[in-house]
Design a protein around this motif. Structure first.
Motif, PDB file in Angstrom:
ATOM      1  N   VAL A   1       0.845  -1.207   0.000  1.00 29.61           N
ATOM      2  CA  VAL A   1       0.000   0.000   0.000  1.00 29.61           C
ATOM      3  C   VAL A   1       0.873   1.247   0.000  1.00 29.61           C
ATOM      4  N   ASN A   2       1.936   1.250   0.805  1.00 31.28           N
ATOM      5  CA  ASN A   2       2.825   2.410   0.861  1.00 31.28           C
ATOM      6  C   ASN A   2       3.507   2.664  -0.478  1.00 31.28           C
ATOM      7  N   ILE A   3       3.910   1.584  -1.162  1.00 26.05           N
ATOM      8  CA  ILE A   3       4.546   1.751  -2.474  1.00 26.05           C
ATOM      9  C   ILE A   3       3.536   2.276  -3.486  1.00 26.05           C
ATOM     10  N   GLN A   4       2.331   1.707  -3.466  1.00 26.71           N
ATOM     11  CA  GLN A   4       1.316   2.097  -4.442  1.00 26.71           C
ATOM     12  C   GLN A   4       0.871   3.541  -4.247  1.00 26.71           C
ATOM     13  N   THR A   5       0.732   3.967  -2.985  1.00 27.64           N
ATOM     14  CA  THR A   5       0.286   5.332  -2.702  1.00 27.64           C
ATOM     15  C   THR A   5       1.440   6.321  -2.592  1.00 27.64           C
ATOM     16  N   GLN A   6       2.675   5.805  -2.727  1.00 25.02           N
ATOM     17  CA  GLN A   6       3.882   6.631  -2.599  1.00 25.02           C
ATOM     18  C   GLN A   6       3.909   7.372  -1.259  1.00 25.02           C
ATOM     19  N   SER A   7       3.454   6.662  -0.240  1.00 27.80           N
ATOM     20  CA  SER A   7       3.463   7.207   1.109  1.00 27.80           C
ATOM     21  C   SER A   7       4.184   6.238   2.033  1.00 27.80           C
ATOM     22  N   LYS A   8       5.029   6.765   2.887  1.00 27.13           N
ATOM     23  CA  LYS A   8       5.774   5.937   3.833  1.00 27.13           C
ATOM     24  C   LYS A   8       5.198   6.002   5.244  1.00 27.13           C
ATOM     25  N   ALA A   9       4.128   6.755   5.401  1.00 20.67           N
ATOM     26  CA  ALA A   9       3.585   7.014   6.733  1.00 20.67           C
ATOM     27  C   ALA A   9       2.878   5.798   7.307  1.00 20.67           C
ATOM     28  N   VAL A  10       3.004   5.649   8.608  1.00 19.02           N
ATOM     29  CA  VAL A  10       2.244   4.662   9.367  1.00 19.02           C
ATOM     30  C   VAL A  10       1.876   5.314  10.691  1.00 19.02           C
ATOM     31  N   THR A  11       0.636   5.151  11.108  1.00 16.98           N
ATOM     32  CA  THR A  11       0.189   5.787  12.339  1.00 16.98           C
ATOM     33  C   THR A  11       0.851   5.126  13.547  1.00 16.98           C
ATOM     34  N   TYR A  12       0.842   5.841  14.655  1.00 19.39           N
ATOM     35  CA  TYR A  12       1.424   5.290  15.890  1.00 19.39           C
ATOM     36  C   TYR A  12       0.694   4.023  16.300  1.00 19.39           C
ATOM     37  N   GLY A  13      -0.647   4.080  16.271  1.00 20.13           N
ATOM     38  CA  GLY A  13      -1.432   2.900  16.618  1.00 20.13           C
ATOM     39  C   GLY A  13      -1.211   1.756  15.642  1.00 20.13           C
ATOM     40  N   GLY A  14      -1.095   2.095  14.353  1.00 19.06           N
ATOM     41  CA  GLY A  14      -0.839   1.076  13.343  1.00 19.06           C
ATOM     42  C   GLY A  14       0.510   0.410  13.528  1.00 19.06           C
ATOM     43  N   CYS A  15       1.499   1.201  13.923  1.00 14.63           N
ATOM     44  CA  CYS A  15       2.843   0.665  14.151  1.00 14.63           C
ATOM     45  C   CYS A  15       2.853  -0.284  15.353  1.00 14.63           C
ATOM     46  N   ILE A  16       2.203   0.117  16.437  1.00 12.28           N
ATOM     47  CA  ILE A  16       2.150  -0.737  17.624  1.00 12.28           C
ATOM     48  C   ILE A  16       1.378  -2.018  17.320  1.00 12.28           C
ATOM     49  N   SER A  17       0.281  -1.900  16.566  1.00  8.14           N
ATOM     50  CA  SER A  17      -0.509  -3.081  16.214  1.00  8.14           C
ATOM     51  C   SER A  17       0.293  -4.037  15.340  1.00  8.14           C
ATOM     52  N   GLN A  18       0.999  -3.480  14.359  1.00  3.60           N
ATOM     53  CA  GLN A  18       1.825  -4.320  13.486  1.00  3.60           C
ATOM     54  C   GLN A  18       2.922  -5.015  14.282  1.00  3.60           C
ATOM     55  N   MET A  19       3.518  -4.286  15.202  1.00  7.06           N
ATOM     56  CA  MET A  19       4.564  -4.856  16.059  1.00  7.06           C
ATOM     57  C   MET A  19       4.002  -5.998  16.904  1.00  7.06           C
ATOM     58  N   TYR A  20       2.799  -5.809  17.442  1.00  4.99           N
ATOM     59  CA  TYR A  20       2.177  -6.833  18.282  1.00  4.99           C
ATOM     60  C   TYR A  20       1.921  -8.109  17.485  1.00  4.99           C
ATOM     61  N   PHE A  21       1.262  -7.971  16.342  1.00  8.86           N
ATOM     62  CA  PHE A  21       0.894  -9.157  15.573  1.00  8.86           C
ATOM     63  C   PHE A  21       2.116  -9.838  14.968  1.00  8.86           C
ATOM     64  N   PHE A  22       3.121  -9.063  14.586  1.00  8.66           N
ATOM     65  CA  PHE A  22       4.339  -9.681  14.069  1.00  8.66           C
ATOM     66  C   PHE A  22       5.021 -10.507  15.156  1.00  8.66           C
ATOM     67  N   THR A  23       5.137  -9.935  16.354  1.00  8.63           N
ATOM     68  CA  THR A  23       5.747 -10.661  17.471  1.00  8.63           C
ATOM     69  C   THR A  23       4.933 -11.891  17.825  1.00  8.63           C
ATOM     70  N   LEU A  24       3.611 -11.775  17.759  1.00  3.80           N
ATOM     71  CA  LEU A  24       2.725 -12.905  18.052  1.00  3.80           C
ATOM     72  C   LEU A  24       2.957 -14.062  17.092  1.00  3.80           C
ATOM     73  N   PHE A  25       2.963 -13.774  15.786  1.00  4.63           N
ATOM     74  CA  PHE A  25       3.019 -14.850  14.804  1.00  4.63           C
ATOM     75  C   PHE A  25       4.421 -15.421  14.622  1.00  4.63           C
TER      76      PHE A  25
END
Length: 318
Positions: free
Chosen positions: A83-107
């Motif tokens: 999505v970031n490549i397609q939209t040419q945006s590198k942004a990720v929200t604080y909540g999105g970053c924490i959520s991604q970190m949680y699920f990555f660590t989980l799996f």
């Protein structure tokens, strides 16, 4: 110092694998293809296992769970990068970053534990074949998977809650294609000593114990295989665990390689590139490794379509 996430929402930027604009279309196509192959390959194993009664055994039950975790594992990182490549945006929200970190660590934790459970399953099947059905009951299999989930959820929750207590600058560039725990902690502007202690202690404990169990199981398996008199018997016994051993080697070698190299080198971009091995390549290769080694999976689609009659497995007791 006040917490950065209280004084203002931090602006996180994921720098990705490469910042070269000319490479972005190639990277998008490559990772989209790898993601689709990963999802479809693992999904086929899940559907074959559920649909075919020949595969309703502990070995394939654990393999089905591993395939599900691999789908979730890649889905926590690759779609956001695409999505970031397609939209040419590198942004990720604080909540999105924490959520991604949680699920990555989980799996990633679930992958680790499930590989250890699968090694135990192969140990019982090869070293104690006469007691296999009595030991590996459906209740025990379900309990082992449940314990894997509980340990992984608690570990991921602990790490994520600790990150919430850190302060971050309002503009934060993460030299990675996803919010990796170690990278985010290193970029915090508050004291991270306690985070580092807990993170590395958990890493040693949660990786060393399953890996020690895997090594012990395979030492016993090798001893049992060597004691088999016939060459055909040795081959059949080895073929049931060769694919799992390949996946274990691929997973642990890439994970340990990434974290050992990051401890030696301070080049975060090279660490991000190396992380592709266990976050993208390994989940993609797992279905191919298991499908090539387990003829039950290869013949499952034909049995479902009725083109060939069901055959009894020649593997050791399942």
């Amino acid at each position: 110092m006040e917490k950065g996430n209280n004084t203002g929402v931090p602006d996180f930027l994921l720098l990705g694998v490469s910042e070269d604009p000319e490479l972005q279309p190639f990277i998008f196509g490559l990772f989209l293809s790898m993601y689709l192959v990963t999802v479809l390959g693992n999904l086929l194993i899940i559907l074959a296992t559920i649909s075919d009664s020949h595969l309703h055994t502990p070995m394939y039950f654990f393999l089905c769970n591993l395939s599900f975790v691999d789908i979730c594992f890649t889905s926590t990182t690759i779609p956001k990068m695409l999505v970031n490549i397609q939209t040419q945006s590198k942004a990720v929200t604080y909540g999105g970053c924490i959520s991604q970190m949680y699920f990555f660590t989980l799996f990633v934790g679930l992958d680790n534990f499930l590989l250890a459970v699968m090694a135990y399953d192969r140990y019982v099947a090869i070293c104690h074949p006469l007691h296999y059905t009595a030991v590996m009951t459906p209740q025990l299999c379900g309990l082992l998977v449940l314990v894997c989930w509980i340990l992984s959820v608690l570990h991921a929750l602990l790490q994520s809650l600790m990150v919430l207590h850190l302060s971050f600058p309002t503009h934060l560039e993460i030299p990675h294609f996803f919010c990796e725990l170690n990278q985010v902690v290193q970029l915090a502007c508050s004291d991270t000593f306690f985070n580092d202690v807990v993170m590395y202690f958990a890493l040693v404990l949660l990786v060393t114990c399953p890996l020690a169990g895997i090594l012990y199981s395979y030492s016993k398996i090798v001893s049992s295989i060597c004691a088999i008199s016939s060459a055909q018997g040795k081959y059949k016994a080895f073929s049931t665990c060769a694919s799992h051993l390949s996946v274990v080697s691929l997973f642990y070698c890439t994970v340990l390689g990434v974290y050992l190299s990051s401890a030696v080198s301070q080049n975060s971009r090279s660490t991000a590139t190396a992380s592709l091995m266990y976050t993208v390549v390994t989940p993609m290769l797992n279905p191919f490794i298991y499908s090539l080694r387990y003829k039950d999976i290869k013949s499952a689609p034909r049995r479902l379509l009725g083109s060939t009659p069901g055959k009894e497995s020649v593997d050791p007791p399942q």
